[in-house]
Design an enzyme around this catalytic site. Structure first.
Site, PDB file in Angstrom:
ATOM      1  N   LYS A   1       0.860  -1.183   0.000  1.00 43.39           N
ATOM      2  CA  LYS A   1       0.000   0.000   0.000  1.00 43.39           C
ATOM      3  C   LYS A   1       0.895   1.231   0.000  1.00 43.39           C
ATOM      4  O   LYS A   1       1.679   1.451   0.923  1.00 43.39           O
ATOM      5  CB  LYS A   1      -0.915   0.007   1.219  1.00 43.39           C
ATOM      6  CG  LYS A   1      -1.865   1.200   1.260  1.00 43.39           C
ATOM      7  CD  LYS A   1      -2.770   1.127   2.474  1.00 43.39           C
ATOM      8  CE  LYS A   1      -3.721   2.307   2.540  1.00 43.39           C
ATOM      9  NZ  LYS A   1      -4.591   2.250   3.738  1.00 43.39           N
TER      10      LYS A   1
ATOM     11  N   ARG B   1     -10.771   9.637   1.629  1.00 47.82           N
ATOM     12  CA  ARG B   1     -10.720  10.277   2.945  1.00 47.82           C
ATOM     13  C   ARG B   1     -11.891  11.215   3.151  1.00 47.82           C
ATOM     14  O   ARG B   1     -12.381  11.375   4.275  1.00 47.82           O
ATOM     15  CB  ARG B   1      -9.374  10.989   3.105  1.00 47.82           C
ATOM     16  CG  ARG B   1      -8.216   9.990   3.202  1.00 47.82           C
ATOM     17  CD  ARG B   1      -6.841  10.642   3.145  1.00 47.82           C
ATOM     18  NE  ARG B   1      -5.799   9.605   3.160  1.00 47.82           N
ATOM     19  CZ  ARG B   1      -4.544   9.807   2.842  1.00 47.82           C
ATOM     20  NH1 ARG B   1      -4.139  11.025   2.482  1.00 47.82           N
ATOM     21  NH2 ARG B   1      -3.665   8.820   2.880  1.00 47.82           N
TER      22      ARG B   1
ATOM     23  N   LYS C   1       1.124  10.034   5.470  1.00 45.33           N
ATOM     24  CA  LYS C   1       1.315   8.690   6.021  1.00 45.33           C
ATOM     25  C   LYS C   1       2.599   8.037   5.496  1.00 45.33           C
ATOM     26  O   LYS C   1       2.701   6.824   5.423  1.00 45.33           O
ATOM     27  CB  LYS C   1       0.087   7.838   5.711  1.00 45.33           C
ATOM     28  CG  LYS C   1      -1.208   8.468   6.231  1.00 45.33           C
ATOM     29  CD  LYS C   1      -2.414   7.554   6.069  1.00 45.33           C
ATOM     30  CE  LYS C   1      -3.679   8.205   6.643  1.00 45.33           C
ATOM     31  NZ  LYS C   1      -4.842   7.305   6.645  1.00 45.33           N
TER      32      LYS C   1
ATOM     33  N   GLU D   1       7.601  -6.705   1.252  1.00 44.93           N
ATOM     34  CA  GLU D   1       6.380  -6.566   2.040  1.00 44.93           C
ATOM     35  C   GLU D   1       5.445  -7.758   1.816  1.00 44.93           C
ATOM     36  O   GLU D   1       4.885  -8.318   2.767  1.00 44.93           O
ATOM     37  CB  GLU D   1       5.654  -5.265   1.673  1.00 44.93           C
ATOM     38  CG  GLU D   1       6.323  -3.997   2.160  1.00 44.93           C
ATOM     39  CD  GLU D   1       5.983  -3.698   3.620  1.00 44.93           C
ATOM     40  OE1 GLU D   1       5.408  -4.570   4.305  1.00 44.93           O
ATOM     41  OE2 GLU D   1       6.307  -2.582   4.075  1.00 44.93           O
TER      42      GLU D   1
ATOM     43  N   LYS E   1      -2.213  -1.463  -3.720  1.00 40.29           N
ATOM     44  CA  LYS E   1      -3.056  -0.264  -3.679  1.00 40.29           C
ATOM     45  C   LYS E   1      -2.171   0.970  -3.770  1.00 40.29           C
ATOM     46  O   LYS E   1      -1.177   1.050  -3.039  1.00 40.29           O
ATOM     47  CB  LYS E   1      -3.849  -0.259  -2.368  1.00 40.29           C
ATOM     48  CG  LYS E   1      -4.810   0.908  -2.200  1.00 40.29           C
ATOM     49  CD  LYS E   1      -5.563   0.816  -0.870  1.00 40.29           C
ATOM     50  CE  LYS E   1      -6.497   1.994  -0.708  1.00 40.29           C
ATOM     51  NZ  LYS E   1      -7.221   1.951   0.577  1.00 40.29           N
TER      52      LYS E   1
ATOM     53  N   SER F   1     -10.241   5.612  -4.957  1.00 41.40           N
ATOM     54  CA  SER F   1     -11.186   6.713  -5.157  1.00 41.40           C
ATOM     55  C   SER F   1     -10.702   7.738  -6.173  1.00 41.40           C
ATOM     56  O   SER F   1     -11.493   8.245  -6.977  1.00 41.40           O
ATOM     57  CB  SER F   1     -11.449   7.396  -3.822  1.00 41.40           C
ATOM     58  OG  SER F   1     -10.231   7.871  -3.245  1.00 41.40           O
TER      59      SER F   1
ATOM     60  N   TYR G   1     -15.344   0.738  -7.382  1.00 47.36           N
ATOM     61  CA  TYR G   1     -16.638   1.378  -7.136  1.00 47.36           C
ATOM     62  C   TYR G   1     -17.562   1.237  -8.334  1.00 47.36           C
ATOM     63  O   TYR G   1     -18.755   1.520  -8.232  1.00 47.36           O
ATOM     64  CB  TYR G   1     -16.422   2.860  -6.813  1.00 47.36           C
ATOM     65  CG  TYR G   1     -15.514   3.070  -5.622  1.00 47.36           C
ATOM     66  CD1 TYR G   1     -15.991   2.891  -4.330  1.00 47.36           C
ATOM     67  CD2 TYR G   1     -14.172   3.397  -5.785  1.00 47.36           C
ATOM     68  CE1 TYR G   1     -15.150   3.055  -3.228  1.00 47.36           C
ATOM     69  CE2 TYR G   1     -13.339   3.564  -4.696  1.00 47.36           C
ATOM     70  CZ  TYR G   1     -13.826   3.390  -3.420  1.00 47.36           C
ATOM     71  OH  TYR G   1     -13.002   3.536  -2.336  1.00 47.36           O
TER      72      TYR G   1
END
Length: 336
Positions: free
Chosen positions: A207, A217, A231, A247, A262, A288, A327
């Site tokens: 990610k 968000r 982040k 990872e 992602k 998104s 979505y």
């Protein structure tokens, strides 16, 4: 090549004509290498408190926050269309947010009530639930903080408790999205010890600290909490590719059943490397920002809607995805 030049080549030129297999729709379909199926889709849904509510999300045209009763209607349609799983993301009221995100471990929180409602009233539909603290914290981060530092091990302890209350509520797939080190192993051990060995884990293994998350968000209400923070101390650097393989390897060693990359389209090279290296089920999240760009352009008439959405989703299959969180899942399933 011009006709007079063909005399230099013996026989018919060229022998191999790539266009032969492109000359008719039925022939193109017959030799198509990758096809998007409804079974490849996971539908992300934003949920909120209330009854009979559909609340538009300005930065994601056509997408809404919905209450649990409306969620049940949406879930039944998804199941009837053949979509195998739905993913839940809560919009948490400000009054229950806290610095330690304690609402995440409340067995009566919005997500747990939604899980229970789905499992009791909608058969044959998988329920995937995100594990992270950002919808529940006053600061908008995925973990607890000491000053400006995100505390890894203390966060993992809370994530384990969050995963357990979600499993108790009946979810089928736990999807840790926080990117804390060691959380997959800790969650797997806790699930097994609590009698939830059948609950699968889809790890957000690679990610990235991406600029494509902005509308998400907005949707879950963490944008205001996060403010100008970022982040980057726990999500991956977009410049890194080899690190993604490390990872993924760690998450698989710790017990992940599936892994996720992602965002999606900007990171399809990562999907392909993960698939080629590990040969495990790999999912991608068409996030998104990706949705907002495509949908916004289509609604402005700049792009052919059906063509570009299909092309975008085929690209995930071509890269090696087993499935895509998108979505657009309901609309695509209706069309298919």
């Amino acid at each position: 090549m011009r006709e007079r030049d063909m005399a230099h080549f013996p026989g018919s030129f060229p022998t191999t004509r790539m266009r032969r297999l492109r000359q008719a729709p039925w022939l193109r379909s017959m030799v198509s290498e990758h096809v998007v199926s409804v079974s490849n889709l996971v539908l992300p849904v934003f949920i909120r408190e209330g009854n009979g509510l559909r609340e538009p999300i300005d930065s994601m045209p056509g997408i809404e926050r919905i209450s649990i009763d409306v969620l049940l209607e949406t879930a039944r349609e998804a199941r009837d269309l053949g979509i195998p799983s739905i993913a839940l993301f809560p919009h948490t009221p400000e009054e229950v947010k806290s610095a330690d995100g304690r609402e995440a471990v409340n067995p009566d929180n919005l997500v747990c009530r939604a899980i229970a409602a789905l499992k009791n009233r909608v058969d044959d539909l998988g329920v995937l639930v995100d594990v992270a603290l950002d919808p529940y914290t006053t600061h908008g981060h995925d973990g607890v903080m000491s000053g400006d530092e995100i505390l890894n091990d203390e966060t993992v302890d809370i994530l384990v408790r969050q995963a357990l209350v979600q499993a108790e509520a009946g979810c089928d797939i736990i999807a840790p999205s926080d990117m804390m080190d060691g959380r997959i192993g800790a969650i797997r051990r806790a699930l097994d010890d609590a009698g939830h060995a059948r609950v699968a884990i889809m790890a957000y293994a690679a990610k990235y600290a991406s600029g494509f998350y902005g509308p998400f968000r907005d949707a879950v209400g963490s944008a205001v909490s996060l403010g100008h923070g970022d982040k980057r101390t726990y999500q991956m650097d977009p410049a890194n590719s080899d690190e993604a393989l490390r990872e993924v390897a760690l998450d698989l060693e710790e017990g992940a059943d599936m892994v996720m990359v992602k965002p999606g389209m900007p990171y399809l090279d990562i999907v392909r490397r993960v698939k080629d290296t590990f040969g495990v089920p790999v999912f991608a999240y068409q996030v998104s920002g990706e949705y907002a760009m495509l949908e916004g352009a289509c609604r402005n008439g700049w792009l052919d809607r059906d063509r570009v959405w299909n092309e975008a989703l085929v690209s995930f299959m071509r890269a090696g995805c087993s499935g895509v969180l998108t979505y657009h899942a309901l609309e695509l399933a209706r069309r298919l």
